[in-house]
Write a protein that holds these residues in place. Sequence first.
Motif, PDB file in Angstrom:
ATOM      1  N   ARG A  10       0.836  -1.178   0.000  1.00  0.00           N
ATOM      2  CA  ARG A  10       0.000   0.000   0.000  1.00  0.00           C
ATOM      3  C   ARG A  10       0.879   1.239   0.000  1.00  0.00           C
ATOM      4  N   THR A  11       0.577   2.144  -0.946  1.00  0.00           N
ATOM      5  CA  THR A  11       1.350   3.377  -1.039  1.00  0.00           C
ATOM      6  C   THR A  11       0.736   4.418  -0.125  1.00  0.00           C
ATOM      7  N   ARG A  12       1.574   5.200   0.481  1.00  0.00           N
ATOM      8  CA  ARG A  12       1.068   6.281   1.310  1.00  0.00           C
ATOM      9  C   ARG A  12       0.929   7.526   0.449  1.00  0.00           C
ATOM     10  N   ILE A  13      -0.237   8.111   0.463  1.00  0.00           N
ATOM     11  CA  ILE A  13      -0.453   9.349  -0.293  1.00  0.00           C
ATOM     12  C   ILE A  13       0.074  10.503   0.552  1.00  0.00           C
ATOM     13  N   PRO A  14       1.034  11.275   0.055  1.00  0.00           N
ATOM     14  CA  PRO A  14       1.585  12.370   0.869  1.00  0.00           C
ATOM     15  C   PRO A  14       0.499  13.362   1.249  1.00  0.00           C
ATOM     16  N   ARG A  15       0.590  13.872   2.453  1.00  0.00           N
ATOM     17  CA  ARG A  15      -0.396  14.843   2.908  1.00  0.00           C
ATOM     18  C   ARG A  15      -0.388  16.089   2.035  1.00  0.00           C
ATOM     19  N   SER A  16       0.764  16.365   1.431  1.00  0.00           N
ATOM     20  CA  SER A  16       0.850  17.546   0.571  1.00  0.00           C
ATOM     21  C   SER A  16      -0.001  17.387  -0.676  1.00  0.00           C
ATOM     22  N   GLU A  17      -0.392  16.141  -1.001  1.00  0.00           N
ATOM     23  CA  GLU A  17      -1.163  15.879  -2.224  1.00  0.00           C
ATOM     24  C   GLU A  17      -2.658  15.755  -1.968  1.00  0.00           C
TER      25      GLU A  17
END
Lengths: 251, 241
Positions: A10-17
Amino acid sequence: MLRKLNFTERTRIPRSECSVELRREPDGVLAFDPKFDLAGIAAPDEARIYIEAQYRTSYMRFDCGSIGNPAIPRERRLTEIDSDRVVRFRIKVVGQSGGEHRIIASSNDMLISCDRGGSGTRLPLLPVNFDDLGDQVWRIHFEADQPVLELNNRIDAIERLARSDPQFFALVYPAAVREVLTHYVLIERRDEGDEESEWPAFWIRWARELAGESLPSDADDRSAWIDDVVVAFCSLHRAAEKMRTGTEEPQ
Amino acid sequence: MTALRKLNRKGIAAFREYLASIRAGAEFQPSLAVLYVDDFSTPVLPRIDVEPRALKTKLAAAKYLTSVLEPLESPSLSADAELWSWLALFFFDQLSPIRGGKRRPREDYYYIPSSRRPQRHLLAGAYGLYRLHGEHARVLLHPSVHQHGRFLFDLDYRRDLLTNRGLIEVVDRLYWNPATSRPKRGAASDNQPGSLRRLIAVVQQLDLNYDLYGMSAPEIEALLPSEFEAWRNGIPPSVAG
């Protein structure tokens, strides 16, 4: 420093995105406006995007289209959420192949900013919630990583007091700041180099700017650093003076 | 028949004092002025009638209140603290029955809703679960109306799971015994393979990688390890004895 181990694909979606702006509709119901850019996520076009809103046992889920065709849902009112201030948001990208519903990417705590009317938005470091606290006047509660200042709704005019009463400010907010920083910096031993878009990092950055010095690595020095932050906070807001003179301060 | 009302702030404060006085040994008064006097409560309009019927189980209570409150139905009804406080006071004799010669009210949040523990309210919690899950909530709502119940207690600590329709249907499919109209023996066990506690632990792991909220009960069941197989087919031999 806390290490986070990811044994899954599972990839973590950056909070900046991904972020959410929270606002209040004319009838008082909370609504949200999401922003996300998942172009950098390796996922098939048909993978679905969902945003989930949650507060304690209340939950809502919003379909935001697919990776190939993202779409902000038209209806974004949080009618089923039992909170009028604090909500947590999670974004998920879910694979559809073979009906497996596997999460390809997610971010468990989306950044939330609040609409301030005509003066733009801000990210509340310490959102306030009102609850029945028995005989306690206030407490700090951590919703996942995010600190929330809970105030006792059994006290008449507590909201007005929290907004503008100088004695309330002087007695509560410095102690709240100390408690949050103690939690992050001494108990959880977070560092300045930790994930930039997480709540501990926001607080440490804010505290560093206030105190004018970086977070020390030594535990004893960290206690003194927290003291310096609280002193700077009280000085900035002239807490003692306002308590003496009874000058109101909008929060 | 009694007209449905809501307690106001003064009424809720009076209810708290009443609970404290009963805990201190005062006598229960079946028909308090707090329920009917405008100083403490306001009528719901248009009028809805409530009868003081016996609510044997949480499920029976949920079904009855769902039908009575249908004219008021809205997503926020479960959170109407004033309404649920009045109902708890109205049915108080059943929500805090005499046991061992004494009435022992539990914590206030079982009778006066708290946003911190919304599922604990003996009536609002049951109503909310029934509204969300229908008959699939029977495993959670089979206890007597004055009890919280082991299943609900265990799920309460992973409260986000309580809102997952597919998962609660799995709980019903695994643990409800239609022959006895009760949960299967051993389902609430601490150590039994495939028990509810084990299901919660497994689901917490699955939730990291699977979109459980988007999955149906059969899809969730298909992900479960073999220890749950025996529960699908009946009562595990180790429990049946």
